[in-house]
Scaffold this motif. Structure first.
Motif, mmCIF file in Angstrom:
data_model
loop_
_atom_site.group_PDB
_atom_site.id
_atom_site.type_symbol
_atom_site.label_atom_id
_atom_site.label_comp_id
_atom_site.label_asym_id
_atom_site.label_seq_id
_atom_site.Cartn_x
_atom_site.Cartn_y
_atom_site.Cartn_z
ATOM 1 N N PHE A 127 92.512 25.454 45.957
ATOM 2 C CA PHE A 127 91.263 25.275 46.708
ATOM 3 C C PHE A 127 91.406 24.299 47.878
ATOM 4 N N ASN A 128 92.674 24.011 48.219
ATOM 5 C CA ASN A 128 92.991 23.279 49.448
ATOM 6 C C ASN A 128 92.402 21.869 49.498
ATOM 7 N N TYR A 129 92.526 21.154 48.393
ATOM 8 C CA TYR A 129 92.139 19.736 48.381
ATOM 9 C C TYR A 129 93.393 18.891 48.535
ATOM 10 N N SER A 130 93.313 17.874 49.384
ATOM 11 C CA SER A 130 94.499 17.042 49.600
ATOM 12 C C SER A 130 94.609 15.975 48.509
ATOM 13 N N ILE A 131 95.816 15.456 48.353
ATOM 14 C CA ILE A 131 96.050 14.414 47.353
ATOM 15 C C ILE A 131 95.196 13.196 47.716
ATOM 16 N N PRO A 132 94.392 12.689 46.782
ATOM 17 C CA PRO A 132 93.527 11.553 47.108
ATOM 18 C C PRO A 132 94.312 10.344 47.612
ATOM 19 N N SER A 133 93.796 9.693 48.652
ATOM 20 C CA SER A 133 94.502 8.568 49.270
ATOM 21 C C SER A 133 94.592 7.362 48.336
ATOM 22 N N TYR A 134 93.685 7.289 47.345
ATOM 23 C CA TYR A 134 93.696 6.124 46.431
ATOM 24 C C TYR A 134 94.768 6.229 45.344
ATOM 25 N N LEU A 135 95.390 7.386 45.202
ATOM 26 C CA LEU A 135 96.411 7.531 44.154
ATOM 27 C C LEU A 135 97.696 6.810 44.551
ATOM 28 N N ARG A 136 98.355 6.225 43.553
ATOM 29 C CA ARG A 136 99.654 5.565 43.767
ATOM 30 C C ARG A 136 100.686 6.395 43.008
#
Length: 319
Positions: free
Chosen positions: A308-317
């Motif tokens: 569904f074309n969601y990008s990797i969340p920026s808050y993830l490490r």
């Protein structure tokens, strides 16, 4: 149309339905939608075409062979025979409001306004028919000819929304008993007797451990509130005509209702929720989750991110 015909108990999987308003013809190797004049190639239409194309390419890349659908696969597909509509409901993606709208559409005048239907009434299974209740020929006919749609949401935002709703609300005692007590028993060191008994104070971190524990899915399928969308709605077998997004809920919902020629008086309810789970809120929940578990959890929901074309969340490490 160059696509395999959709079948249950036959060959092939789902198909992009050639429903009343959108016929697909093949010219060379390309599928061109031929659309009635009122839906000229708008930017919205282009957006939906892109979503379908992306979904199709991810499916082709990641699915080896298409399996057959079973009636059990179709329990989330709500049927509207009057408008030729199939809706795969995904909990925590405006599904209560969509079920209300489906009740208005199928109610033959019994309901006028979706919001007059109490939320608990919308979830009474006898109020709406699902595709699994039909015979095999009836199922195949509907998969081929009805407009099929689904609504999706950023996967971790949906997950946090499910956690907040099921484990932090005092009134959800059924979930506390059914899942909370087990989560606390398995994933909390030295739990109190009260916590073991009530199961009403599950921490998000414990919920994550529960999702990643191999025993969980070995014992039973995930609950629909945290099951992956691809497992609930099978978008690589059933070819959805419209993939709506929670982020563009109002315009996508309006688009669906327009496409099936719903009465102009039927309006999708606008959200008034002030407690809605947002990206910032989701980020806060993930602050206490270690990078190791963040990566494992991302891998668990990875297909929903890709499809569904969601990008990797920026808050993830994830490093």
């Amino acid at each position: 149309s160059g696509r395999k015909e959709c079948k249950v108990g036959g060959n092939g999987g789902g198909c992009l339905g050639s429903w009343r308003h959108l016929k697909t013809v093949q010219s060379g190797n390309d599928n061109f939608p031929l659309v009635s004049p009122q839906f000229e190639q708008s930017s919205l239409q282009a957006t939906h075409q892109q979503r379908r194309d992306l979904l199709s390419s991810v499916c082709n890349r990641y699915t080896r062979r298409r399996r057959l659908l079973t009636p059990d696969d179709l329990r989330h597909l709500v049927v509207d025979d009057m408008h030729g509509l199939l809706y795969c409901y995904v909990p925590k993606v405006a599904c209560t409001n969509w079920k209300r709208v489906m009740m208005v559409l199928t109610g033959q005048g019994k309901y006028q306004d979706p919001l007059e239907i109490p939320a608990n009434e919308a979830h009474v299974s006898s109020n709406l028919r699902t595709l699994s209740e039909y015979s095999t020929p009836e199922i195949n006919h509907r998969l081929r000819n009805y407009l099929k749609f689904i609504f999706v949401r950023e996967p971790f935002e949906r997950l946090v929304s499910a956690y907040r709703n099921k484990f932090t609300r005092r009134y959800n005692t059924a979930f506390h008993k059914r899942y909370g007590t087990k989560i606390i028993r398995r994933h909390r060191q030295e739990p109190s007797n009260e916590a073991l008994e009530r199961g009403d104070d599950v921490r998000f971190e414990e919920f994550v451990y529960y999702l990643l524990d191999p025993r969980t899915q070995h014992e039973e399928p995930f609950n629909e509130h945290w099951e992956r969308v691809h497992s609930l709605c099978h978008p690589c077998i059933i070819h959805y005509d419209v993939v709506g997004k929670y982020e563009t809920l109002a315009e996508d919902a309006n688009y669906v209702l327009q496409l099936v020629g719903a009465d102009a008086s039927v309006k999708f309810p606008s959200s008034s929720k002030t407690t809605r789970t947002t990206d910032d809120m989701t980020a806060q929940f993930f602050e206490d989750i270690s990078p190791f578990y963040q990566r494992r959890l991302f891998n668990l929901y990875k297909m929903d991110y890709l499809l569904f074309n969601y990008s990797i969340p920026s808050y993830l490490r994830l490093r």
